[in-house]
Scaffold this motif. Sequence first.
Motif, mmCIF file in Angstrom:
data_model
loop_
_atom_site.group_PDB
_atom_site.id
_atom_site.type_symbol
_atom_site.label_atom_id
_atom_site.label_comp_id
_atom_site.label_asym_id
_atom_site.label_seq_id
_atom_site.Cartn_x
_atom_site.Cartn_y
_atom_site.Cartn_z
ATOM 1 N N LEU A 172 -2.556 -2.068 -11.230
ATOM 2 C CA LEU A 172 -4.087 -0.815 -11.210
ATOM 3 C C LEU A 172 -4.258 0.221 -12.479
ATOM 4 O O LEU A 172 -3.536 0.558 -12.562
ATOM 5 C CB LEU A 172 -4.159 0.267 -9.765
ATOM 6 N N TYR A 187 -8.623 4.055 -10.224
ATOM 7 C CA TYR A 187 -9.568 3.475 -8.433
ATOM 8 C C TYR A 187 -10.293 5.021 -7.877
ATOM 9 O O TYR A 187 -9.750 6.470 -8.739
ATOM 10 C CB TYR A 187 -8.596 3.388 -6.801
ATOM 11 N N GLN A 205 -8.490 -5.951 0.215
ATOM 12 C CA GLN A 205 -9.976 -5.536 -0.915
ATOM 13 C C GLN A 205 -10.608 -6.939 -1.508
ATOM 14 O O GLN A 205 -10.013 -8.041 -1.146
ATOM 15 C CB GLN A 205 -8.494 -5.332 -1.639
ATOM 16 N N TYR A 260 -11.408 -0.770 -6.975
ATOM 17 C CA TYR A 260 -10.818 -0.681 -7.536
ATOM 18 C C TYR A 260 -10.447 -1.143 -9.480
ATOM 19 O O TYR A 260 -11.238 -2.602 -8.999
ATOM 20 C CB TYR A 260 -9.234 -0.950 -6.864
ATOM 21 N N TYR A 318 -13.997 3.216 -1.369
ATOM 22 C CA TYR A 318 -12.298 2.770 -2.108
ATOM 23 C C TYR A 318 -13.111 1.600 -3.236
ATOM 24 O O TYR A 318 -13.668 0.759 -2.689
ATOM 25 C CB TYR A 318 -11.532 2.031 -1.230
ATOM 26 N N GLY A 373 -0.029 5.433 -0.215
ATOM 27 C CA GLY A 373 -1.475 6.356 -0.822
ATOM 28 C C GLY A 373 -2.416 5.425 -0.949
ATOM 29 O O GLY A 373 -2.531 4.964 0.530
ATOM 30 N N ASN A 374 -3.320 6.385 -1.969
ATOM 31 C CA ASN A 374 -4.001 5.187 -1.711
ATOM 32 C C ASN A 374 -4.475 4.092 -2.743
ATOM 33 O O ASN A 374 -5.537 3.725 -3.083
ATOM 34 C CB ASN A 374 -5.759 6.336 -2.475
ATOM 35 N N GLN A 375 -2.957 3.414 -3.677
ATOM 36 C CA GLN A 375 -3.335 2.260 -4.073
ATOM 37 C C GLN A 375 -2.353 1.647 -3.366
ATOM 38 O O GLN A 375 -1.422 1.899 -2.589
ATOM 39 C CB GLN A 375 -2.356 3.102 -5.701
ATOM 40 N N PHE A 376 -2.498 0.360 -4.297
ATOM 41 C CA PHE A 376 -1.935 -1.583 -3.936
ATOM 42 C C PHE A 376 -0.834 -1.194 -5.494
ATOM 43 O O PHE A 376 -1.395 -1.179 -6.293
ATOM 44 C CB PHE A 376 -2.520 -2.316 -3.972
ATOM 45 N N ASP A 402 -6.905 -3.014 5.844
ATOM 46 C CA ASP A 402 -7.709 -2.884 4.580
ATOM 47 C C ASP A 402 -7.884 -3.868 3.607
ATOM 48 O O ASP A 402 -7.325 -4.211 2.676
ATOM 49 C CB ASP A 402 -6.719 -1.407 4.095
ATOM 50 N N ARG A 434 -8.915 2.424 3.746
ATOM 51 C CA ARG A 434 -7.911 3.392 3.022
ATOM 52 C C ARG A 434 -6.576 2.199 3.390
ATOM 53 O O ARG A 434 -6.434 1.724 3.707
ATOM 54 C CB ARG A 434 -7.554 4.943 3.726
ATOM 55 N N PRO A 435 -6.244 2.372 2.006
ATOM 56 C CA PRO A 435 -5.003 1.576 1.748
ATOM 57 C C PRO A 435 -3.310 1.718 2.964
ATOM 58 O O PRO A 435 -3.441 3.075 3.257
ATOM 59 C CB PRO A 435 -3.979 1.474 0.373
ATOM 60 N N GLY A 436 -3.096 0.671 3.711
ATOM 61 C CA GLY A 436 -1.544 1.085 4.613
ATOM 62 C C GLY A 436 -3.065 0.838 5.805
ATOM 63 O O GLY A 436 -2.005 0.778 6.946
ATOM 64 N N TYR A 472 -8.899 -3.375 -12.356
ATOM 65 C CA TYR A 472 -7.071 -4.103 -12.243
ATOM 66 C C TYR A 472 -6.824 -4.892 -13.750
ATOM 67 O O TYR A 472 -8.226 -5.707 -13.646
ATOM 68 C CB TYR A 472 -6.407 -4.845 -11.089
ATOM 69 N N ALA A 494 0.779 -0.961 -0.087
ATOM 70 C CA ALA A 494 -0.113 -0.534 -0.014
ATOM 71 C C ALA A 494 1.049 1.269 0.099
ATOM 72 O O ALA A 494 1.987 1.403 0.923
ATOM 73 C CB ALA A 494 -1.003 0.319 1.320
#
Lengths: 109, 116
Positions: free
Chosen positions: B45, B48, B105, B33, B31, A94-97, B103, B97-99, B35, A92
């Motif tokens: 990605l 998003y 998916q 996404y 959220y 920011g807002n992306q993976f 989180d 939120r990622p992190g 891919y 992860a």
Amino acid sequence: TQLLEQSPQFLSIQEGENLTVYCNSSSVFSSLQWYRQEPGEGPVLLVTVVTGGEVKKLKRLTFQFGDARKDSSLHITAAQTGDTGLYLCAGAYGNQFYFGTGTSLTVIP
Amino acid sequence: NAGVTQTPKFRILKIGQSMTLQCTQDMNHNYMYWYRQDPGMGLKLIYYSVGAGITDKGEVPNGYNVSRSTTEDFPLRLELAAPSQTSVYFCASSNYRPGTVTDTQYFGPGTRLTVL
């Protein structure tokens, strides 16, 4: 673009053996996830690690996040045929993976 | 709960045609996404969204467009299809939120697209 490289790309082992898959990057990630994907299906989350140096165990699977949060490893003890699949790490940022290149594991009975 | 659903499951397009890949989630996730996954590879990605009305580009957005008019739906539009867009497309959603440690998916079953 944040690059995540996995090794090995392919792995074929006998049932009962141990194995380790590595996920390496030069970037620092907020969290690191591991997924398993079966043919024809979407990835399914196995674990998320967020703290540098963190170790998580899920039955026979052990996940470690590097101290600097740039790399991770997945260790499987006594592999079973049901472990066969594509293993993906994802960081992860920011807002992306950002996903790794994948390790295709085949466990032979 | 159906989770994340995608339609169609398979599609063959001719070069230059357009199509929309549908994605719907019933978990009220903020959220979402899109891919793409090429054979034997990881996921890249495309776009998003962090909520209805808000979208942003990912790693490989060229040739694609998205919209997010509702929380549930996140369609992906291909304009002027090219052979390089042959791939499997996955939609995913998450409530965090990622992190963060939660989180997760959740992925749909994928759409297999071939452009000839």
